[in-house]
Design a protein around this motif. Sequence first.
Motif, PDB file in Angstrom:
ATOM      1  N   THR A  41       0.831  -1.211   0.000  1.00 23.94           N
ATOM      2  CA  THR A  41       0.000   0.000   0.000  1.00 23.94           C
ATOM      3  C   THR A  41       0.861   1.254   0.000  1.00 23.94           C
ATOM      4  O   THR A  41       0.556   2.245  -0.676  1.00 23.94           O
ATOM      5  N   PHE A  42       1.969   1.211   0.757  1.00 24.23           N
ATOM      6  CA  PHE A  42       2.884   2.359   0.817  1.00 24.23           C
ATOM      7  C   PHE A  42       3.457   2.675  -0.559  1.00 24.23           C
ATOM      8  O   PHE A  42       3.505   3.839  -0.974  1.00 24.23           O
ATOM      9  N   LEU A  43       3.880   1.655  -1.297  1.00 24.97           N
ATOM     10  CA  LEU A  43       4.451   1.876  -2.621  1.00 24.97           C
ATOM     11  C   LEU A  43       3.398   2.373  -3.615  1.00 24.97           C
ATOM     12  O   LEU A  43       3.655   3.289  -4.411  1.00 24.97           O
ATOM     13  N   LYS A  44       2.206   1.771  -3.562  1.00 27.39           N
ATOM     14  CA  LYS A  44       1.140   2.185  -4.488  1.00 27.39           C
ATOM     15  C   LYS A  44       0.719   3.630  -4.251  1.00 27.39           C
ATOM     16  O   LYS A  44       0.466   4.383  -5.198  1.00 27.39           O
ATOM     17  N   SER A  45       0.661   4.038  -2.977  1.00 26.74           N
ATOM     18  CA  SER A  45       0.247   5.408  -2.670  1.00 26.74           C
ATOM     19  C   SER A  45       1.260   6.445  -3.150  1.00 26.74           C
ATOM     20  O   SER A  45       0.927   7.614  -3.338  1.00 26.74           O
ATOM     21  N   ASN A  46       2.509   5.995  -3.379  1.00 28.61           N
ATOM     22  CA  ASN A  46       3.552   6.900  -3.875  1.00 28.61           C
ATOM     23  C   ASN A  46       3.850   6.683  -5.358  1.00 28.61           C
ATOM     24  O   ASN A  46       4.805   7.262  -5.884  1.00 28.61           O
ATOM     25  N   GLY A  47       3.045   5.855  -6.023  1.00 30.09           N
ATOM     26  CA  GLY A  47       3.211   5.651  -7.462  1.00 30.09           C
ATOM     27  C   GLY A  47       4.475   4.923  -7.829  1.00 30.09           C
ATOM     28  O   GLY A  47       5.074   5.195  -8.881  1.00 30.09           O
ATOM     29  N   ILE A  48       4.908   3.977  -6.991  1.00 31.55           N
ATOM     30  CA  ILE A  48       6.136   3.229  -7.235  1.00 31.55           C
ATOM     31  C   ILE A  48       5.798   1.804  -7.647  1.00 31.55           C
ATOM     32  O   ILE A  48       5.022   1.117  -6.975  1.00 31.55           O
ATOM     33  N   VAL A  49       6.352   1.356  -8.766  1.00 30.79           N
ATOM     34  CA  VAL A  49       6.137  -0.013  -9.241  1.00 30.79           C
ATOM     35  C   VAL A  49       7.099  -0.937  -8.499  1.00 30.79           C
ATOM     36  O   VAL A  49       8.309  -0.700  -8.465  1.00 30.79           O
ATOM     37  N   HIS A  50       6.555  -2.008  -7.924  1.00 31.41           N
ATOM     38  CA  HIS A  50       7.362  -2.948  -7.132  1.00 31.41           C
ATOM     39  C   HIS A  50       7.634  -4.201  -7.948  1.00 31.41           C
ATOM     40  O   HIS A  50       6.717  -4.943  -8.309  1.00 31.41           O
ATOM     41  N   LEU A  51       8.913  -4.451  -8.248  1.00 32.92           N
ATOM     42  CA  LEU A  51       9.327  -5.654  -8.954  1.00 32.92           C
ATOM     43  C   LEU A  51      10.063  -6.565  -7.986  1.00 32.92           C
ATOM     44  O   LEU A  51      11.020  -6.133  -7.336  1.00 32.92           O
ATOM     45  N   ARG A  52       9.630  -7.810  -7.907  1.00 32.20           N
ATOM     46  CA  ARG A  52      10.247  -8.769  -6.987  1.00 32.20           C
ATOM     47  C   ARG A  52      10.968  -9.842  -7.787  1.00 32.20           C
ATOM     48  O   ARG A  52      10.476 -10.305  -8.822  1.00 32.20           O
TER      49      ARG A  52
END
Length: 252
Positions: A41-52
């Motif tokens: 949620t933290f990453l989505k709220s800041n517009g950051i794409v998370h690649l694992r």
Amino acid sequence: MKNITTDNTIVELREIFGRWGLPVTLVSDNGAQLTSHIFTTFLKSNGIVHLRTAPGHPATNGAAENAVKTTKHALSAALADNKNKNVPKSVLLNKFLLGYRNAPHSTTGESLSVLMLGRKLRCRLDLLYKSDEEVVREKQDKSIKNYNGSQNKVFKEGDEVMITFYKQGGKESWLKAIVKKVLGTKSYVCESNDGKTFIRHVDQIIDATIVETDSQKYDSENEVVNSTVRNDNKIKKRMINVPSKLKDFILN
């Protein structure tokens, strides 16, 4: 971090983001603190794409792994050197990072500092080169010298100079004099050949040697021109022969 939790990770990331801004993409492994709902949620709220990365395959994040490997090798080599026996690890690490971040990357051709900051980090090698400020100052001084700027004119007692002399009616002329006293960085007391003293600003004074040099150059050029004219006058007039078929005609 002593405790690798989601909340602590977010706190550390906020410090990084506050200094460098929000990234477009964040690449990480599959740690529990990085896959939680709060972190997502933290990453989505800041517009950051998370690649694992794929589990059990760290090479997926090869750029980060290579950076860690390079740093470990450099730190190990520094610690193995006897001259660094009493040097703290943090000092050795920071020295390496300064050089590492200034070195051009083999793929991009640019250093990490240029890509991240838009400029090269200053290091001890820069002491071998002139700074931009020094280059600008040297060019300004050269320009002033070439164009006889007043900022570069400095006279001392006993210098032969030419000063502005004001005749009746306000007409200006030049008068040869000698500097008798320095009143400051811009004003001088000058004495003419007849013993009269004048106070003149540096803008009203020129070096007499420069005037004499220009005068000699002018006289030399005139001498060359006059010599050429004299030589031209010595050229004899060409004889004009009348063709035989025109002998019966009278030429005026």
